[in-house]
Enzyme design. Sequence first.
Site, mmCIF file in Angstrom:
data_model
loop_
_atom_site.group_PDB
_atom_site.id
_atom_site.type_symbol
_atom_site.label_atom_id
_atom_site.label_comp_id
_atom_site.label_asym_id
_atom_site.label_seq_id
_atom_site.Cartn_x
_atom_site.Cartn_y
_atom_site.Cartn_z
ATOM 1 N N ASP B 135 73.153 2.435 1.472
ATOM 2 C CA ASP B 135 72.716 3.341 0.423
ATOM 3 C C ASP B 135 71.430 2.797 -0.200
ATOM 4 O OD1 ASP B 135 72.884 5.640 -1.038
ATOM 5 O OD2 ASP B 135 74.196 4.803 -2.565
ATOM 6 N N HIS B 142 65.407 7.737 -11.096
ATOM 7 C CA HIS B 142 66.784 7.249 -11.219
ATOM 8 C C HIS B 142 66.814 5.748 -11.505
ATOM 9 C CE1 HIS B 142 71.048 6.638 -10.436
ATOM 10 N NE2 HIS B 142 70.746 5.751 -9.512
ATOM 11 N N GLU B 208 76.845 11.033 -7.855
ATOM 12 C CA GLU B 208 75.427 10.780 -7.624
ATOM 13 C C GLU B 208 74.960 11.754 -6.560
ATOM 14 O OE1 GLU B 208 74.545 6.627 -6.862
ATOM 15 O OE2 GLU B 208 74.512 6.203 -9.017
ATOM 16 N N GLU B 210 72.900 12.868 -3.720
ATOM 17 C CA GLU B 210 72.112 12.214 -2.682
ATOM 18 C C GLU B 210 72.080 13.071 -1.419
ATOM 19 O OE1 GLU B 210 72.877 8.124 -1.807
ATOM 20 O OE2 GLU B 210 73.558 7.632 -3.833
ATOM 21 N N ASP B 242 77.733 10.113 -3.931
ATOM 22 C CA ASP B 242 78.066 8.689 -4.048
ATOM 23 C C ASP B 242 78.868 8.498 -5.342
ATOM 24 O OD1 ASP B 242 78.089 5.940 -3.795
ATOM 25 O OD2 ASP B 242 76.112 5.692 -4.694
ATOM 26 N N ARG B 246 81.284 4.012 -13.517
ATOM 27 C CA ARG B 246 80.210 3.263 -14.192
ATOM 28 C C ARG B 246 80.704 2.055 -14.952
ATOM 29 N NH1 ARG B 246 76.103 4.984 -11.252
ATOM 30 N NH2 ARG B 246 75.865 7.250 -11.340
ATOM 31 N N GLN B 249 81.551 -0.584 -12.328
ATOM 32 C CA GLN B 249 80.279 -1.029 -11.746
ATOM 33 C C GLN B 249 79.521 -1.961 -12.681
ATOM 34 O OE1 GLN B 249 77.696 2.319 -10.886
ATOM 35 N NE2 GLN B 249 75.991 1.028 -10.212
ATOM 36 N N LYS B 262 81.979 1.668 -6.466
ATOM 37 C CA LYS B 262 81.458 2.651 -5.510
ATOM 38 C C LYS B 262 82.418 2.931 -4.356
ATOM 39 C CE LYS B 262 77.027 2.977 -6.991
ATOM 40 N NZ LYS B 262 76.298 4.228 -7.235
ATOM 41 N N THR B 266 83.142 8.152 -1.081
ATOM 42 C CA THR B 266 81.801 8.693 -0.874
ATOM 43 C C THR B 266 82.025 9.944 -0.038
ATOM 44 O OG1 THR B 266 80.947 6.429 -0.733
ATOM 45 C CG2 THR B 266 79.497 8.199 0.029
ATOM 46 N N GLU B 372 72.937 9.764 -16.207
ATOM 47 C CA GLU B 372 71.589 10.078 -16.692
ATOM 48 C C GLU B 372 71.588 11.371 -17.522
ATOM 49 O OE1 GLU B 372 70.587 9.384 -12.381
ATOM 50 O OE2 GLU B 372 68.580 9.228 -13.255
#
Lengths: 432, 432
Positions: B135, B142, B208, B210, B242, B246, B249, B262, B266, B372
């Site tokens: 990844d 970002h 996420e 992606e 993804d 948080r 992480q 993570k 996925t 975000e």
Amino acid sequence: MPAQTNNPNRRSWIGYSKDSHFPIQNIPFGVFLTRENVITIGTRIGDHAIDLGALQELGYFADVPLTDDMFMQDTLNDFISDGKKTWRLVRNRIGDIFDKDNDELRDHKENRDRVIFHMDEVEMQLPVLIGDYTDFYSSKEHAINVGSMFRDKENALMPNWIHMPIAYHGRSSSIIPSGINIHRPKGQMLNKDTNEPVFGPSKKVDFELETAFITTDANKLGEPIDIKQAEDYIFGMVLLNDWSARDIQKWEYAPLGPFLGKNFATSISPWIVTMDALEPFRCAGPEQEKTPLKYLNHKPKSSFDIHLEVDLTPENGTPTTLTKSNFKHLYWSMSQQLAHHTINGCRINSGDLMGSGTISGPVPDSYGSLLELSWNGEQPIRLNDGTQRSFVNDKDTITMRGYCNNNSVRIGFGEVSNKLIPSYTATVKGSK
Amino acid sequence: MPAQTNNPNRRSWIGYSKDSHFPIQNIPFGVFLTRENVITIGTRIGDHAIDLGALQELGYFADVPLTDDMFMQDTLNDFISDGKKTWRLVRNRIGDIFDKDNDELRDHKENRDRVIFHMDEVEMQLPVLIGDYTDFYSSKEHAINVGSMFRDKENALMPNWIHMPIAYHGRSSSIIPSGINIHRPKGQMLNKDTNEPVFGPSKKVDFELETAFITTDANKLGEPIDIKQAEDYIFGMVLLNDWSARDIQKWEYAPLGPFLGKNFATSISPWIVTMDALEPFRCAGPEQEKTPLKYLNHKPKSSFDIHLEVDLTPENGTPTTLTKSNFKHLYWSMSQQLAHHTINGCRINSGDLMGSGTISGPVPDSYGSLLELSWNGEQPIRLNDGTQRSFVNDKDTITMRGYCNNNSVRIGFGEVSNKLIPSYTATVKGSK
């Protein structure tokens, strides 16, 4: 498990020296190419490789419930998937077949000639198709040493380290068996004078002394593995050299961890030593200073007494032993690693590889990497031939050995030995 | 490639609406379970899945050099291994078979009934056996947003970021297709009041946004891939979510990067859209502020204009679109990612998956994650039903869509859509 398989007094009709890593009490599993260019699953006694595919075809496993082609495969994944009961039945049966008093194969020359090879005649392969490779960071001494050099002494150990077995995902595609040469990697590294990156061959290629365990299918996505059952999902262990390019690693690793500084090569020893064979060498690991969260509470004797050592041999030279360490120095146990890895539901499959992290002992001559042994080049190591090393030179061979020993038996891993060769030279357009 | 396959004026004898993601100009590749419970490789036109295994068996690929069972497999890996020439021959042939003027299959009811399924009748699978999953972290917006929240605004972007496409290794075993539910992960997170870790279900589950590309066999271990050839090794692209926890992480990621935050899940969209289908949408990416080292110098138009959007749908509710972004915002191109990944000789195999990293655009409503969008919970998002979200709630479904559009044709990815369900509840002894 019948005590007989691990009985230190058992002898085989295949001869071997008393310091062999592969007595009849070991019975590891691997995959090799025979002199007839056939790939098969096998085991090893002394200096002889035994073709389990041929043994099965000849009917020697008739009393063990196995699929017909269990050993006529090029990886151990299916066998490992079958679970602990099957592993034990097969290992016990192999012990019986090669027991000195068993004439089934001993006195059958034609069959013997078909299944037994001298190790010189075979070419060892990767034992499993590795789905995912995870590398832990479970030696406190190593984490403190590296943290001191990559960051600073005050922040050497991150606050999370003492609470969980820190790990990162490695690259499966770059895992190779012992014997394969490794190109010195190229990449970006920081020029401290200009504070800009420069491109070129790494100047700090290093080894990392590790072991690794190989798992069986353990869970569905979403389901944690209870630490009390974790060992049931571990098939066995190998030696692992986590080759590292320190200059590339240092420049790239923040904030997402090591990447190109590691994934150019990871090498493993080809014989998987089963947890049953290692059982007599179970011992306590270091006392855990901080009681971990409950899901990481393991039983008292969760480590293993495995001697480890690393030699460096220059081209046409003699080996110098650089370090001697022991698996039992690891702060976090394999049970804790596997319980932590799955506490979020991460799926574990047959053939996954879990590296221990560099196994550094408490004293300088037990450190598990040149980075630590030479303290990032400040104290180069003197070799037998009078030359010095801060990191690995082109054409140096790094050889790791590991074995357990008690008064009556030695159970070993053999070795993982690979040579570093110069960087790949075909022109990569635009990258000069 | 005959221009005909991408010709926007071509029509198929299979009907579809003009806003379909899968016109005859797309011809993606996937793997599905048919109504007869057979797994096969297929393609899609409009709302119909086409069984390529059956088509091959019926002789429709007689003029294309393929192994006999190329499409009667449960992954695309072998087909992808065959290389770009084969991909093109097959895609062109499929375009011809379904061209409105071609009667070969159009007028053969028996064969049609055998190879064409409505999408409601099939169950999409993972399209490839993913060996390794990498990844990247290639959106500057970002990286700055996350760096500001996880560290501080002054150190948001690490000094290395502008010099290379930063990446980390992900976990292949946790990759799932669209449609599979995901358990909220449990794990350790830091209690800020006590400065000690606590255990429990993550309170900050995030998506996420992606894309990802899928590679073919590209090199031997030790050999870099030249950036000028890099695109030849990319088979196609999918959407990727993804999933991230948080709080887990943040506590675990230093110094080795994200791990349990993570690897609980996925998810990817099931149809791989080929680079040939995307070619008409090639465009320039952002100007690179700093000229990269030569091995990362790519040709000017190395990005693609792919619209991306994310919906959140509460249980029994209606969707709210949370963000709209575009692939072209990515700072580092796929060519640069692949050239960087292999500059140290790392081996790339057929079926490897390379995530783009979260694709955040320049304005707040184009950010690619709830972290975000809600600025770590400081500015919760209001949904259509009046409720708010800072992170994903249990039973919320996250749906990502992506498509390219010009005046004459739309080439889409369909969607990746997965529901978050409560944590796994069977007791894990000792982990309460």
